[in-house]
Design a protein around this motif. Structure first.
Motif, PDB file in Angstrom:
ATOM      1  N   GLY A 239       0.786  -1.229   0.000  1.00 25.32           N
ATOM      2  CA  GLY A 239       0.000   0.000   0.000  1.00 25.32           C
ATOM      3  C   GLY A 239       0.810   1.266   0.000  1.00 25.32           C
ATOM      4  O   GLY A 239       0.235   2.362  -0.014  1.00 25.32           O
ATOM      5  N   ARG A 240       2.130   1.150   0.015  1.00 22.81           N
ATOM      6  CA  ARG A 240       2.983   2.337  -0.004  1.00 22.81           C
ATOM      7  C   ARG A 240       3.496   2.595  -1.409  1.00 22.81           C
ATOM      8  O   ARG A 240       3.768   1.655  -2.153  1.00 22.81           O
ATOM      9  CB  ARG A 240       4.165   2.138   0.943  1.00 22.81           C
ATOM     10  N   PRO A 241       3.618   3.875  -1.788  1.00 23.06           N
ATOM     11  CA  PRO A 241       4.111   4.178  -3.135  1.00 23.06           C
ATOM     12  C   PRO A 241       5.492   3.586  -3.366  1.00 23.06           C
ATOM     13  O   PRO A 241       6.339   3.544  -2.469  1.00 23.06           O
ATOM     14  CB  PRO A 241       4.159   5.716  -3.141  1.00 23.06           C
ATOM     15  N   GLY A 242       5.729   3.112  -4.585  1.00 28.05           N
ATOM     16  CA  GLY A 242       7.033   2.570  -4.924  1.00 28.05           C
ATOM     17  C   GLY A 242       8.074   3.658  -5.109  1.00 28.05           C
ATOM     18  O   GLY A 242       7.776   4.860  -5.061  1.00 28.05           O
ATOM     19  N   ARG A 243       9.307   3.229  -5.345  1.00 25.24           N
ATOM     20  CA  ARG A 243      10.418   4.171  -5.509  1.00 25.24           C
ATOM     21  C   ARG A 243      10.225   5.035  -6.741  1.00 25.24           C
ATOM     22  O   ARG A 243       9.890   4.550  -7.818  1.00 25.24           O
ATOM     23  CB  ARG A 243      11.724   3.383  -5.618  1.00 25.24           C
ATOM     24  N   LEU A 244      10.437   6.336  -6.583  1.00 27.72           N
ATOM     25  CA  LEU A 244      10.369   7.266  -7.702  1.00 27.72           C
ATOM     26  C   LEU A 244      11.635   7.130  -8.537  1.00 27.72           C
ATOM     27  O   LEU A 244      12.734   7.359  -8.053  1.00 27.72           O
ATOM     28  CB  LEU A 244      10.227   8.700  -7.194  1.00 27.72           C
ATOM     29  N   VAL A 245      11.485   6.767  -9.814  1.00 20.82           N
ATOM     30  CA  VAL A 245      12.649   6.568 -10.677  1.00 20.82           C
ATOM     31  C   VAL A 245      12.688   7.548 -11.843  1.00 20.82           C
ATOM     32  O   VAL A 245      13.689   7.621 -12.560  1.00 20.82           O
ATOM     33  CB  VAL A 245      12.708   5.124 -11.215  1.00 20.82           C
ATOM     34  N   GLY A 246      11.612   8.315 -12.042  1.00 19.13           N
ATOM     35  CA  GLY A 246      11.604   9.277 -13.128  1.00 19.13           C
ATOM     36  C   GLY A 246      10.493  10.287 -12.952  1.00 19.13           C
ATOM     37  O   GLY A 246       9.515  10.044 -12.239  1.00 19.13           O
ATOM     38  N   ALA A 247      10.649  11.432 -13.585  1.00 13.58           N
ATOM     39  CA  ALA A 247       9.625  12.480 -13.539  1.00 13.58           C
ATOM     40  C   ALA A 247       9.797  13.391 -14.742  1.00 13.58           C
ATOM     41  O   ALA A 247      10.896  13.512 -15.297  1.00 13.58           O
ATOM     42  CB  ALA A 247       9.719  13.279 -12.243  1.00 13.58           C
ATOM     43  N   CYS A 248       8.706  14.008 -15.135  1.00 10.25           N
ATOM     44  CA  CYS A 248       8.760  14.948 -16.250  1.00 10.25           C
ATOM     45  C   CYS A 248       7.788  16.089 -16.004  1.00 10.25           C
ATOM     46  O   CYS A 248       6.612  15.859 -15.693  1.00 10.25           O
ATOM     47  CB  CYS A 248       8.412  14.251 -17.566  1.00 10.25           C
ATOM     48  N   LEU A 249       8.271  17.303 -16.120  1.00 11.12           N
ATOM     49  CA  LEU A 249       7.429  18.490 -16.084  1.00 11.12           C
ATOM     50  C   LEU A 249       6.843  18.659 -17.479  1.00 11.12           C
ATOM     51  O   LEU A 249       7.588  18.839 -18.448  1.00 11.12           O
ATOM     52  CB  LEU A 249       8.255  19.708 -15.678  1.00 11.12           C
ATOM     53  N   THR A 250       5.524  18.568 -17.586  1.00 11.86           N
ATOM     54  CA  THR A 250       4.859  18.487 -18.880  1.00 11.86           C
ATOM     55  C   THR A 250       3.717  19.489 -18.974  1.00 11.86           C
ATOM     56  O   THR A 250       2.905  19.588 -18.049  1.00 11.86           O
ATOM     57  CB  THR A 250       4.293  17.070 -19.100  1.00 11.86           C
ATOM     58  N   ASP A 251       3.651  20.209 -20.084  1.00  7.54           N
ATOM     59  CA  ASP A 251       2.524  21.088 -20.375  1.00  7.54           C
ATOM     60  C   ASP A 251       1.583  20.399 -21.347  1.00  7.54           C
ATOM     61  O   ASP A 251       2.027  19.758 -22.308  1.00  7.54           O
ATOM     62  CB  ASP A 251       2.997  22.400 -21.016  1.00  7.54           C
ATOM     63  N   GLN A 252       0.284  20.537 -21.087  1.00  9.18           N
ATOM     64  CA  GLN A 252      -0.706  20.076 -22.061  1.00  9.18           C
ATOM     65  C   GLN A 252      -1.155  21.262 -22.885  1.00  9.18           C
ATOM     66  O   GLN A 252      -1.787  22.184 -22.375  1.00  9.18           O
ATOM     67  CB  GLN A 252      -1.903  19.421 -21.391  1.00  9.18           C
ATOM     68  N   GLN A 253      -0.817  21.238 -24.171  1.00  6.63           N
ATOM     69  CA  GLN A 253      -1.203  22.296 -25.087  1.00  6.63           C
ATOM     70  C   GLN A 253      -2.389  21.838 -25.929  1.00  6.63           C
ATOM     71  O   GLN A 253      -2.794  20.673 -25.872  1.00  6.63           O
ATOM     72  CB  GLN A 253      -0.012  22.675 -25.977  1.00  6.63           C
TER      73      GLN A 253
END
Length: 252
Positions: free
Chosen positions: A155-169
């Protein structure tokens, strides 16, 4: 638009060393994204090669160089290569969440590891938590932090391995900045997977393009963008498809 629209004021930066080509200088033209029409303005500028940084839209305006070329992937026609399909299968268990643009300590820690390993001489390496918060949270448009996590456990979030700052146009997803666990011994190709995931999600949402920012043919750092086809480039006659020479590079 039925409401009066004020034409934006544009400004030019002073020349500074180019981060991509040694011996070159860069200059940018920029404008502020503010007011009730900031979303429409950002969409319009994005279609002519501008990129967003916080509440500013900018594009290169160098005096003696035109090496920076805006590129975008045609999401609905994209067909992954054999290597890209392997990357997708390898990371298919990752849990992907489009989060509101609020920063966390976990995101910042991942960014620090990424910058120190992949871009130790880059201009962002000295970014502190306040700078990171400004980059993510100061957005006048529809923005997400797309998180990539290993499977949840108990029930705990898994390890964060990636992220992206993304705009929806209006016509696609614009990948503002992505970062990931550098040199992960198990999850090779995380940077590639993040782009592939954006292409798949754009196509499913009926958004025609994924904007990858600028491509510089002479820059090894930019070469990975040529692996995503069909690719379009922005030139004097508008957006046109092109096939840059692909070079054998390790997956990012």
């Amino acid at each position: 638009m039925s409401a009066p629209f004020r034409f934006p004021r544009f400004f030019v930066t002073t020349p500074s060393p180019c981060p991509y080509l040694p011996g070159k200088t860069e200059r940018k033209v920029f404008t502020e994204l503010s007011g009730q029409h900031s979303v429409e303005l950002n969409d319009a500028l994005g279609r002519i090669g501008f990129r967003r940084s916080q509440s500013v839209a900018y594009r290169p305006s160098c005096i003696d160089c035109a090496a920076c070329i805006s590129v975008r992937v045609v999401a609905g026609e994209f067909q992954p290569s054999t290597t890209q399909r392997k990357v997708m299968r390898r990371n298919a268990d990752l849990e992907v969440t489009a989060c509101k643009p609020w920063t966390t300590e976990e995101q910042y820690a991942l960014l620090r590891r990424y910058l120190q390993r992949r871009h130790p001489d880059g201009g962002m390496v000295d970014m502190d938590e306040s700078d990171f918060s400004d980059m993510v949270e100061q957005s006048p448009v529809k923005t997400y932090v797309v998180e990539y996590r290993e499977p949840s456990l108990d029930g705990r979030p898994g390890r964060l391995v990636g992220a992206c700052l993304t705009d929806q146009q209006a016509d696609g997803l614009s990948m503002i900045y992505s970062f990931f666990e550098p040199d992960d011994p198990v999850r090779h190709g995380l940077g590639t997977f993040i782009i592939l995931d954006h292409i798949v999600r754009a196509a499913r949402a009926g958004l025609p393009y994924v904007y990858l920012g600028y491509w510089v043919e002479q820059s090894r750092r930019m070469a990975y963008k040529a692996r995503f086809r069909p690719l379009e480039r922005l030139g004097p006659d508008g957006w046109r498809r092109f096939e840059p020479e692909q070079k054998e590079l390790p997956l990012g």
